[in-house]
Design an enzyme around this catalytic site. Structure first.
Site, mmCIF file in Angstrom:
data_model
loop_
_atom_site.group_PDB
_atom_site.id
_atom_site.type_symbol
_atom_site.label_atom_id
_atom_site.label_comp_id
_atom_site.label_asym_id
_atom_site.label_seq_id
_atom_site.Cartn_x
_atom_site.Cartn_y
_atom_site.Cartn_z
ATOM 1 N N HIS A 97 -19.392 65.670 -1.977
ATOM 2 C CA HIS A 97 -19.653 64.546 -3.030
ATOM 3 C C HIS A 97 -18.869 63.130 -2.604
ATOM 4 O O HIS A 97 -19.635 62.128 -2.394
ATOM 5 C CB HIS A 97 -18.959 65.241 -4.141
ATOM 6 C CG HIS A 97 -19.126 64.067 -5.237
ATOM 7 N ND1 HIS A 97 -20.052 64.031 -6.388
ATOM 8 C CD2 HIS A 97 -18.584 63.016 -5.976
ATOM 9 C CE1 HIS A 97 -20.030 63.137 -7.159
ATOM 10 N NE2 HIS A 97 -18.898 62.588 -6.886
ATOM 11 N N GLU A 98 -17.601 63.234 -2.092
ATOM 12 C CA GLU A 98 -16.919 62.156 -1.601
ATOM 13 C C GLU A 98 -17.352 61.324 -0.404
ATOM 14 O O GLU A 98 -17.384 60.278 -0.171
ATOM 15 C CB GLU A 98 -15.426 62.272 -1.599
ATOM 16 C CG GLU A 98 -14.808 62.769 -3.057
ATOM 17 C CD GLU A 98 -15.126 62.075 -4.332
ATOM 18 O OE1 GLU A 98 -15.271 60.865 -4.147
ATOM 19 O OE2 GLU A 98 -14.957 62.535 -5.440
ATOM 20 N N HIS A 137 -20.299 59.243 -1.377
ATOM 21 C CA HIS A 137 -19.688 58.027 -1.935
ATOM 22 C C HIS A 137 -19.311 57.100 -0.619
ATOM 23 O O HIS A 137 -19.689 55.959 -0.445
ATOM 24 C CB HIS A 137 -18.445 58.167 -2.484
ATOM 25 C CG HIS A 137 -18.683 58.602 -4.288
ATOM 26 N ND1 HIS A 137 -19.767 57.824 -5.034
ATOM 27 C CD2 HIS A 137 -18.337 59.370 -5.006
ATOM 28 C CE1 HIS A 137 -19.529 58.256 -6.092
ATOM 29 N NE2 HIS A 137 -18.875 59.289 -6.206
ATOM 30 N N GLU A 193 -22.758 56.805 -7.684
ATOM 31 C CA GLU A 193 -22.835 58.211 -7.912
ATOM 32 C C GLU A 193 -23.996 58.828 -7.709
ATOM 33 O O GLU A 193 -24.063 59.999 -7.289
ATOM 34 C CB GLU A 193 -22.718 58.502 -9.463
ATOM 35 C CG GLU A 193 -22.498 59.717 -10.140
ATOM 36 C CD GLU A 193 -20.829 60.198 -9.647
ATOM 37 O OE1 GLU A 193 -20.162 59.757 -8.971
ATOM 38 O OE2 GLU A 193 -20.759 61.483 -9.700
HETATM 39 ZN ZN LIG Z 1 -18.457 60.668 -7.811
#
Ligand SMILES: [Zn+2]
Length: 495
Positions: free
Chosen positions: A265-266, A269, A295
């Site tokens: 997830h990160e 980003h 996001e």
């Molecule tokens: Zn996030």
């Protein structure tokens, strides 16, 4: 190469160098606050943030004259228009918010989060209540100063998602909520995606999962010399510069998918920040266009790629090598474990199907708080009722309920909605990218660089050149359509 030959715009860009440097400094202080800062340092840190914000305000207010002259310019490139659009948003904000309010908006949350931490530890909402009341009051003042059309929440939402309104968000949820309820009901009755899995309880050595995460970073093609990964209770990403992005993960010793998916997830980003056009550095364009778009990137990698069958197959050998307890579990078992569906109380642990219920709940409550239809003292009980209505479970205490997220203590009103807008955009990307790539094959062959390149070309390299809605229309054909997300979830969970 300069982004503009126009002397007026060049002057704006010149004025942005110190503003960029102040953002650079605040970003680093923010990262430090979340990772290594000693607990008692929150007061001086709050003071420093407030002083930096005031300095930024002075610099930005100085650009207002230039920007009003620039309004008359015609025949500009997309990048030049983008520079002026972003700079004008900054100038509007900092001219409308008086320094005293700005100072309070910066300082109060830094102290409120300390109170929130204590309150959560003791599971006592009353300890946090006076702080939240103060923050809601400051946020209402902020909305009034900024001005809005329709609901005051629009002023706050626009800070994170330029041009988005409660009408946009309400429209997304009015489609998403009943569809998700329908899918969830069937998934639970069919039992194919289990609510519990024995792999959740298995203990792992931190070293082993560090190796797995390292492998994940390699598979995702994270550029080694421009990021670092540390540890924090709540994983996050901070972009310090185009060639300096910080991400974090967590190691809890059990439920190994948590650290894996927070790393993916990160990284999603981080790639957005790292793949911007290097020519944008030090300018207003070196930002992500909105939090919803941000996001969408993390969710796309985490769910649409990371939780797919093909990705499970790809990472299974690495997992098996590092986690001896996996010897009794097949690839299919691991896929089911990655995609468990369990209505639960805690947002950050929520699965793909129940996650958006957590968001709609917070969105409805904060909209009412800002609109003056709900008081802070009513929050815990309304929270519990809504949780039961949406997710079907009821918190036993405030720590499991209204105290679980730091966002409100941090002053992030208008922020939660962007999580669901992000899921929505990720669904639209999934639909669109498959017109160009055979996504399943690309993942199966470990050619994730192709996906990275697609996202760079269509999204990342553009930075803040276009507003979030413009970027969606340009690259995805329309704005905030949750239908593709519903279709993807339906195919994944019901066929
Ligand atoms: Zn996030």
């Amino acid at each position: 190469m300069s982004l503009s030959q126009n002397p007026l715009i060049q002057e704006v860009l010149e004025k942005y160098k110190p503003i960029w440097a102040l953002d650079h400094a605040s970003g680093l202080l923010e990262w430090d606050l979340e990772t290594y800062m000693p607990v008692d340092a929150s007061k001086p840190r709050g003071f420093a943030f407030a002083q930096l914000a005031l300095m930024k305000q002075q610099h930005i207010v100085e650009t207002a004259g230039l920007l009003s002259k620039a309004e008359k310019l015609t025949g500009l490139s997309d990048q030049e228009r983008g520079i002026l659009r972003v700079a004008k948003r900054d100038a509007d904000y900092y001219t409308k918010i008086p320094p005293k309010l700005l100072e309070e908006l910066e300082r109060t949350p830094k102290e409120a989060t300390v109170a929130w931490r204590d309150a959560r530890k003791k599971s006592d909402f009353s300890m946090f209540k006076p702080w939240l009341e103060k923050i809601v009051d400051l946020k209402k003042q902020e909305a009034e100063k900024l001005g809005y059309v329709g609901h005051p929440y629009n002023a706050l939402l626009d800070r994170y998602e330029e041009g988005a309104t409660v009408a946009d968000v309400d429209k997304v949820f009015s489609l998403l909520v009943p569809e998700l309820k329908r899918i969830l009901k069937r998934v639970i009755s069919e039992g194919k995606f289990p609510p519990k899995h024995p792999l959740e309880q298995m203990q792992y050595q931190e070293e082993a999962m560090r190796r797995v995460n390292q492998e994940l970073l390699t598979i995702l093609g994270m550029p080694e010399k421009t990021f670092r990964m540390d540890i924090s209770t709540h994983p996050f990403t901070t972009g310090i510069a185009i060639e300096d992005v910080r991400i974090t993960t967590r190691y809890e010793g059990t439920d190994f998918k948590a650290t894996m998916f927070s790393t993916i997830h990160e990284s999603g980003h981080a790639l957005y920040e790292l793949q911007m056009d290097p020519a944008f550095e030090y300018t207003p364009l070196s930002r992500v266009t909105s939090l919803g778009w941000h996001e969408s990137q993390s969710r796309f990698w985490e769910n649409f790629v990371g939780r797919s069958r093909e990705f499970t197959k790809l990472i299974y050998p690495t997992l098996k090598k590092n986690l001896p307890f996996l010897s009794g579990y097949s690839e299919e078992d691991v896929y089911r474990y990655f995609n468990m569906v369990r209505p639960s109380l805690i947002r950050v642990d929520a699965d793909e199907l129940t996650y958006n219920f957590h968001i709609v709940l917070r969105y409805e409550l904060e909209k009412k708080l800002i609109g003056g239809e709900l008081s802070v003292s009513e929050i815990p009980s309304v929270w519990n009722e809504k949780m039961e209505e949406y997710v079907g479970v009821r918190p036993r205490n405030d720590a499991e309920g209204a105290l679980q997220d730091v966002h409100w203590g941090d002053g992030y009103f208008g922020y939660f909605a962007t999580y669901s807008l992000g899921n929505t955009i990720a669904g639209m990307i999934f639909d669109r990218i498959r017109k160009d790539l055979d996504l399943e094959h690309v993942v199966a062959r470990a050619e994730l660089g192709t996906i990275k390149q697609w996202l760079k070309e269509h999204v990342h390299k553009l930075g803040a050149t276009y507003s979030p809605k413009e970027l969606q229309r340009k690259q995805l054909g329309e704005a905030y359509n949750p239908q593709p997300l519903v279709k993807y979830l339906e195919q994944k969970y019901l066929t």
